[in-house]
Design an enzyme around this catalytic site. Structure first.
Site, PDB file in Angstrom:
ATOM      1  N   ASN A  98       0.877  -1.169   0.000  1.00 14.06           N
ATOM      2  CA  ASN A  98       0.000   0.000   0.000  1.00 14.06           C
ATOM      3  C   ASN A  98       0.917   1.223   0.000  1.00 14.06           C
ATOM      4  OD1 ASN A  98      -1.794   2.038   0.467  1.00 14.06           O
ATOM      5  ND2 ASN A  98      -2.401   1.367   2.523  1.00 14.06           N
ATOM      6  N   TRP A  99       1.044   1.823  -1.178  1.00 12.35           N
ATOM      7  CA  TRP A  99       1.997   2.940  -1.295  1.00 12.35           C
ATOM      8  C   TRP A  99       1.442   4.238  -0.710  1.00 12.35           C
ATOM      9  CZ3 TRP A  99       4.250   2.136  -6.960  1.00 12.35           C
ATOM     10  CH2 TRP A  99       5.167   1.086  -6.923  1.00 12.35           C
ATOM     11  N   LYS A 100       0.167   4.251  -0.393  1.00 13.50           N
ATOM     12  CA  LYS A 100      -0.463   5.459   0.187  1.00 13.50           C
ATOM     13  C   LYS A 100      -0.156   6.683  -0.679  1.00 13.50           C
ATOM     14  CE  LYS A 100      -0.209   3.229   4.653  1.00 13.50           C
ATOM     15  NZ  LYS A 100      -0.125   3.340   6.087  1.00 13.50           N
ATOM     16  N   HIS A 122      -9.544   1.256   4.958  1.00 12.63           N
ATOM     17  CA  HIS A 122      -8.261   1.461   5.638  1.00 12.63           C
ATOM     18  C   HIS A 122      -8.466   2.437   6.802  1.00 12.63           C
ATOM     19  CE1 HIS A 122      -4.148   2.686   6.442  1.00 12.63           C
ATOM     20  NE2 HIS A 122      -3.782   1.552   5.869  1.00 12.63           N
ATOM     21  N   GLU A 174      -6.781   4.828   7.836  1.00 16.44           N
ATOM     22  CA  GLU A 174      -6.544   6.249   7.522  1.00 16.44           C
ATOM     23  C   GLU A 174      -7.774   6.867   6.867  1.00 16.44           C
ATOM     24  OE1 GLU A 174      -2.844   5.660   5.443  1.00 16.44           O
ATOM     25  OE2 GLU A 174      -1.920   5.118   7.351  1.00 16.44           O
ATOM     26  N   GLU A 203      -5.342  -4.803  10.661  1.00 14.20           N
ATOM     27  CA  GLU A 203      -4.309  -3.783  10.844  1.00 14.20           C
ATOM     28  C   GLU A 203      -4.585  -2.996  12.124  1.00 14.20           C
ATOM     29  OE1 GLU A 203      -2.398  -2.715   6.796  1.00 14.20           O
ATOM     30  OE2 GLU A 203      -4.126  -1.436   7.073  1.00 14.20           O
ATOM     31  N   GLY A 220       2.464   2.388  10.685  1.00 16.84           N
ATOM     32  CA  GLY A 220       3.427   3.476  10.512  1.00 16.84           C
ATOM     33  C   GLY A 220       4.120   3.900  11.797  1.00 16.84           C
ATOM     34  N   SER A 237       3.455  -1.998  10.364  1.00 16.54           N
ATOM     35  CA  SER A 237       4.905  -2.045  10.566  1.00 16.54           C
ATOM     36  C   SER A 237       5.542  -3.399  10.236  1.00 16.54           C
ATOM     37  CB  SER A 237       5.262  -1.599  11.991  1.00 16.54           C
ATOM     38  OG  SER A 237       4.861  -0.247  12.197  1.00 16.54           O
ATOM     39  N   GLY A 248       2.917  -1.018   4.245  1.00 20.69           N
ATOM     40  CA  GLY A 248       3.017   0.384   3.841  1.00 20.69           C
ATOM     41  C   GLY A 248       4.475   0.787   3.659  1.00 20.69           C
ATOM     42  N   GLY A 249       5.056   1.373   4.682  1.00 16.43           N
ATOM     43  CA  GLY A 249       6.407   1.939   4.624  1.00 16.43           C
ATOM     44  C   GLY A 249       7.457   1.034   3.996  1.00 16.43           C
TER      45      GLY A 249
END
Ligand code: PGA
Length: 245
Positions: free
Chosen positions: A9-11, A94, A96, A166, A172, A209, A230-231
Site C-alpha cells: 500500500n503505497w499510500k 483502511h 486512515e 491492521e 506506521g 509495521s 506500507g512503509g
C-alpha cells in the site's frame, strides 16, 4: 490451500521516477508463484504501474474507490475508471480513510458491495485503536467493522474476499503486533468468516509495521495468510525481501 498474499500500500507516496526505479529494480525477481503480489499505487500512478508491472505476475490495486460507476462526483474516482486502468483489486476501509476522512461504516459497506459488483478482489481492512485495545474491546470493534460491512453483503467467492487485520496502533509507528497478538486476532476473524459467513477459505492479512526483519515470525501462524505493507513496500529491495520471505 490459501495462497499467500504480499500486498504493498503505497499510500500518498512515490512520484513517477520512483515508480519507474521501483519496477526497474524489482525487475524479474523470481517471484515465488505460490505468492500473490499486489501493489496499490496512488491513483495518478496506477496506469504507469500497471504498464511497468506487465508480465511480472503482479496485481495492481487501488487504495479506494467511490462506489459509483461514473458521474457528477467532483474529486472522486469511480468504478469505470479503475476498470479502464487495469485495476483488479481495491483496498476498502483502511484506518486512515476511517480516521482522517471520517468514513463511516455505512459508506464502507456500500464500497464493499460496489467492489464485488465489479468483480474486483476486495481487501477489507479492520483494526482497533490503542485505547480500544487497552480497554479490552478490540474483539467487539472487529465484530462491528466486519458485521456492518459483510452481513448479507458477500457475493464474490472466498478467494476474492480478503481481510487485512491492521491494528491502528501498529500502522506506521514501528510498533508491530507480536506474532501472538496477531495470531489471536486472526484466529478470531477466521472463526467469524467460517461460522457467520461460510468463508473459511478467505485470506486474512496482517498489516502494521511489517518489515523484512519481522515478517517471518508473523507469518508462522496458520491463520495469517500474508501481509499488507506500507512503509517497507516503498523500496524495491525491501519489498523483494518481503515477497520472498
Ligand atoms: P505500515 O502501513 O506498514 O507503514 O505500518 C501498513 C498499512 O497501513 O497498510
Amino acid at each position: 490451500m490459501r495462497r499467500t498474499i504480499i500486498a504493498a500500500n503505497w499510500k500518498m507516496n512515490m512520484l513517477s521516477k520512483e515508480v519507474v526505479d521501483f519496477f526497474a529494480e524489482f525487475g524479474n525477481t523470481a517471484l515465488n508463484s505460490e505468492r500473490e503480489v499486489i501493489i496499490a499505487p496512488a491513483y495518478p500512478y496506477i496506469k504507469m504501474s500497471a504498464e511497468l508491472a506487465a508480465g511480472k505476475n503482479i496485481t495492481i490495486a487501488a487504495q479506494d474507490v467511490y462506489p459509483k460507476a461514473e458521474g457528477a462526483f467532483t474529486g472522486m474516482v469511480g468504478g469505470k475508471m479503475l476498470a479502464d486502468l487495469g485495476v483488479k483489486a481495491v483496498i476498502i476501509g483502511h484506518s486512515e480513510r476511517r480516521r482522517i476522512f471520517g468514513e463511516p461504516n455505512d459508506l464502507i459497506r456500500e464500497k464493499v458491495k460496489f467492489v464485488q459488483e465489479n468483480g474486483l478482489h476486495l481487501i477489507f481492512c479492520v483494526g482497533e485503536t490503542l485505547p480500544e485495545r487497552e480497554s479490552g474491546v478490540m474483539f467487539d470493534v472487529l465484530k462491528e467493522q466486519i458485521y456492518s460491512a459483510f452481513d448479507d453483503n458477500l457475493t464474490l467467492p472466498p478467494e476474492k474476499i480478503t481481510i487485512a487485520y491492521e491494528p491502528v496502533w501498529a500502522i506506521g509507528t514501528g510498533v508491530t503486533a507480536t506474532p501472538e497478538q496477531a495470531a489471536e486476532m486472526h484466529t478470531f476473524i477466521r472463526k467469524i468468516l467460517k461460522g457467520r459467513y461460510d468463508y473459511a477459505d478467505s485470506r486474512i492479512l496482517y498489516g502494521g509495521s511489517v518489515k523484512p526483519e519481522n515478517i517471518q515470525g508473523l507469518m508462522a501462524n496458520e491463520d495469517i495468510d500474508g501481509a499488507l505493507v506500507g512503509g517497507a513496500s516503498l523500496k524495491a529491495s525491501s519489498f523483494m525481501k518481503l515477497v520472498n520471505f
